[in-house]
Design a protein around this motif. Structure first.
Motif, PDB file in Angstrom:
ATOM      1  N   PHE A  72      44.663  36.599  45.816  1.00 42.62           N
ATOM      2  CA  PHE A  72      44.489  37.702  46.768  1.00 42.62           C
ATOM      3  C   PHE A  72      44.320  39.022  46.022  1.00 42.62           C
ATOM      4  CE2 PHE A  72      46.232  41.077  49.497  1.00 42.62           C
ATOM      5  CZ  PHE A  72      45.399  40.939  50.592  1.00 42.62           C
ATOM      6  N   VAL A  73      45.045  39.164  44.918  1.00 39.47           N
ATOM      7  CA  VAL A  73      44.960  40.390  44.122  1.00 39.47           C
ATOM      8  C   VAL A  73      43.554  40.573  43.561  1.00 39.47           C
ATOM      9  CG1 VAL A  73      45.806  41.529  42.023  1.00 39.47           C
ATOM     10  CG2 VAL A  73      47.403  40.357  43.544  1.00 39.47           C
ATOM     11  N   GLU A  74      42.884  39.455  43.211  1.00 40.22           N
ATOM     12  CA  GLU A  74      41.516  39.532  42.706  1.00 40.22           C
ATOM     13  C   GLU A  74      40.499  39.683  43.833  1.00 40.22           C
ATOM     14  OE1 GLU A  74      41.338  36.621  38.905  1.00 40.22           O
ATOM     15  OE2 GLU A  74      42.186  35.734  40.711  1.00 40.22           O
ATOM     16  N   LEU A  75      40.858  39.171  45.017  1.00 39.66           N
ATOM     17  CA  LEU A  75      39.922  39.195  46.137  1.00 39.66           C
ATOM     18  C   LEU A  75      39.767  40.594  46.730  1.00 39.66           C
ATOM     19  CD1 LEU A  75      38.107  37.628  48.083  1.00 39.66           C
ATOM     20  CD2 LEU A  75      40.142  37.145  49.471  1.00 39.66           C
ATOM     21  N   VAL A  76      40.858  41.358  46.780  1.00 47.68           N
ATOM     22  CA  VAL A  76      40.819  42.673  47.432  1.00 47.68           C
ATOM     23  C   VAL A  76      39.808  43.614  46.774  1.00 47.68           C
ATOM     24  CG1 VAL A  76      42.145  44.761  47.926  1.00 47.68           C
ATOM     25  CG2 VAL A  76      43.128  42.522  48.418  1.00 47.68           C
ATOM     26  N   PRO A  77      39.864  43.823  45.452  1.00 50.69           N
ATOM     27  CA  PRO A  77      38.872  44.731  44.854  1.00 50.69           C
ATOM     28  C   PRO A  77      37.444  44.202  44.972  1.00 50.69           C
ATOM     29  CG  PRO A  77      40.159  43.655  43.141  1.00 50.69           C
ATOM     30  CD  PRO A  77      40.837  43.356  44.434  1.00 50.69           C
ATOM     31  N   LEU A  78      37.284  42.870  44.975  1.00 46.19           N
ATOM     32  CA  LEU A  78      35.958  42.299  45.143  1.00 46.19           C
ATOM     33  C   LEU A  78      35.425  42.595  46.547  1.00 46.19           C
ATOM     34  CD1 LEU A  78      33.714  40.589  43.853  1.00 46.19           C
ATOM     35  CD2 LEU A  78      34.857  38.550  44.774  1.00 46.19           C
ATOM     36  N   ALA A  79      36.296  42.474  47.545  1.00 48.98           N
ATOM     37  CA  ALA A  79      35.891  42.777  48.920  1.00 48.98           C
ATOM     38  C   ALA A  79      35.515  44.251  49.073  1.00 48.98           C
ATOM     39  CB  ALA A  79      37.017  42.413  49.884  1.00 48.98           C
ATOM     40  N   LEU A  80      36.286  45.134  48.454  1.00 51.12           N
ATOM     41  CA  LEU A  80      35.971  46.568  48.512  1.00 51.12           C
ATOM     42  C   LEU A  80      34.645  46.850  47.807  1.00 51.12           C
ATOM     43  CD1 LEU A  80      39.522  48.061  47.830  1.00 51.12           C
ATOM     44  CD2 LEU A  80      38.289  47.977  50.009  1.00 51.12           C
ATOM     45  N   ARG A  81      34.384  46.124  46.739  1.00 45.50           N
ATOM     46  CA  ARG A  81      33.132  46.279  46.008  1.00 45.50           C
ATOM     47  C   ARG A  81      31.957  45.906  46.912  1.00 45.50           C
ATOM     48  NH1 ARG A  81      34.543  43.223  41.199  1.00 45.50           N
ATOM     49  NH2 ARG A  81      36.122  44.819  41.032  1.00 45.50           N
ATOM     50  N   PHE A  82      32.105  44.824  47.656  1.00 43.98           N
ATOM     51  CA  PHE A  82      31.039  44.396  48.563  1.00 43.98           C
ATOM     52  C   PHE A  82      30.879  45.359  49.731  1.00 43.98           C
ATOM     53  CE2 PHE A  82      30.864  40.323  46.401  1.00 43.98           C
ATOM     54  CZ  PHE A  82      29.541  39.936  46.604  1.00 43.98           C
ATOM     55  N   LEU A  83      31.979  45.950  50.174  1.00 47.53           N
ATOM     56  CA  LEU A  83      31.889  46.940  51.248  1.00 47.53           C
ATOM     57  C   LEU A  83      31.071  48.142  50.779  1.00 47.53           C
ATOM     58  CD1 LEU A  83      32.674  47.980  54.044  1.00 47.53           C
ATOM     59  CD2 LEU A  83      34.796  48.877  53.035  1.00 47.53           C
ATOM     60  N   GLY A  84      31.391  48.634  49.580  1.00 42.21           N
ATOM     61  CA  GLY A  84      30.627  49.747  49.025  1.00 42.21           C
ATOM     62  C   GLY A  84      29.175  49.374  48.794  1.00 42.21           C
TER      63      GLY A  84
END
Length: 388
Positions: free
Chosen positions: A16-28
């Protein structure tokens, strides 16, 4: 023997810790893509909208992502291969062949064909094959048959690899096998590429009917495989060819990990693959190195001309192609010139530069849905030369 394919255990698993920044990256990224699409009619770019959006995806996701995050985004090569083959209207057979030590060959076209292309995909020694690889390879097969009457099949290598913890001291004792995402302690790549060719020879394919082709680091693998056939890397099984291969082609091969050449200085910051990602990936690869007595295999652009003496015994025809506006182009030219001087006139050697093109443009054209460019058409003519 064809065996049911399943992705390796743990492939694509992230916390989950790795998924959160990846999700934010995709949002941006999503917001950026919307902006680019709206502003495209007013821009002066030479690229199509599809190419602009695809390049932005690569530049936004690749540099900051870890190997595990990239695995999560990119399906394993075998998964993507099966998906592609099952999407074709003629429903060709899906043939995934386990050849031992976790190595797979995925076949496009029947294994009964006498002519075979052994394909080594790119991806920075980090990424699996992408869907553009299969679109490109299938186009080569279909167009070569339609235009030149050449019928050949393709065996795509998928590697068994290791994930290295390079966040600290990169100790190889911390490596754990996780599956097929071509990143492993050097010289595992060379050993497995040689094993794939050895399997084809053992299956009875005539070397004179085999071509070896690869893009980016797959192009690197083509070149170090030729070196292995001439000299024999001490870590890999010796391969003795009864006759030379029909040919070898390297598209935008990554042949040196330095970035000091003129082409890097001119094009490195505008190339399709960001320097930040390339420097990170090459750094991981260099740190994974378990021996340092094989520099001419590891970075073929450093090899002197005499290293290529004997090339005529392993390949009749060698094509090296690249984008005239890519950072790696000077290293490609340097390597081809050394091969030409060392091999003499007994081997047909050619360098082809696609005008205005960046790194691996032949693949990018299919990955983003653009029309094939001059490198892909040169490949069709090259296939006619080596197989006709």
């Amino acid at each position: 023997m064809s065996t049911p394919y399943a992705p390796p255990a743990g492939y694509g698993d992230i916390s989950f810790v790795e998924l959160v920044p990846l999700a934010l990256r995709f949002l941006g990224l999503g917001l950026k893509l919307v902006f680019l699409a709206l502003s495209y009619p007013f821009s002066s770019t030479k690229f199509s909208l599809k190419r602009v959006l695809w390049r932005q995806f690569v530049r936004a996701i690749c540099p900051p992502s870890s190997i595990r995050q990239l695995q999560f985004v990119c399906p394993a090569t075998g998964v993507l291969y099966q998906k592609y083959m099952r999407s074709l209207p003629n429903k060709p057979p899906v043939i995934s062949e386990n050849i031992g030590d976790g190595i797979s060959l995925h076949w496009m076209g029947p294994k009964t064909n006498k002519k075979v292309m052994y394909y080594l995909h790119g991806g920075g020694f980090v990424l699996p094959a992408v869907d553009g690889h299969f679109y490109m390879l299938d186009w080569w097969r279909n167009e070569a048959k339609k235009r030149h009457g050449i019928d050949f099949s393709i065996a795509v290598l998928e590697y068994s690899t290791y994930l290295i913890d390079c966040t600290s001291s990169c100790q190889l004792s911390k490596a754990r096998m996780i599956g097929l995402i071509n990143f492993a302690p050097w010289p595992t790549q060379l050993v497995q590429v040689a094993a794939g060719l050895a399997h084809l020879l053992k299956e009875g394919y005539d070397p004179a009917n085999i071509t070896v082709v690869g893009d980016s680091v797959g192009g690197h693998e083509v070149i170090f495989l030729l070196a292995h056939l001439i000299h024999g890397h001490p870590a890999a099984d010796v391969l003795n060819l009864e006759k030379p291969l029909a040919g070898a082609a390297a598209l935008s091969p990554w042949l040196c990990f330095g970035t000091e050449t003129t082409s890097w200085k001119q094009h490195g910051h505008s190339d399709v693959m960001p320097l930040g990602a390339l420097n990170k990936w090459s750094g991981w690869f260099i740190k994974s190195r378990t021996r340092t007595d094989d520099s001419y295999y590891f970075e073929p652009a450093l090899a002197p001309a005499e290293w290529w003496g004997g090339l005529e015994k392993v390949a009749k025809n060698v094509l090296m192609a690249g984008g005239a506006s890519e950072g790696m182009f000077d290293d490609i030219v340097t390597t081809e010139k050394a091969m030409e001087k060392g091999a003499g006139k007994q081997v047909k050697l050619e360098i082809f530069g696609q005008e205005g093109a960046n790194h691996n443009e032949a693949l990018v054209e299919f990955a983003c849905g653009d029309a094939p460019g001059s490198t892909n058409y040169r490949m069709l003519e090259w296939l006619k030369e080596v197989y006709a």
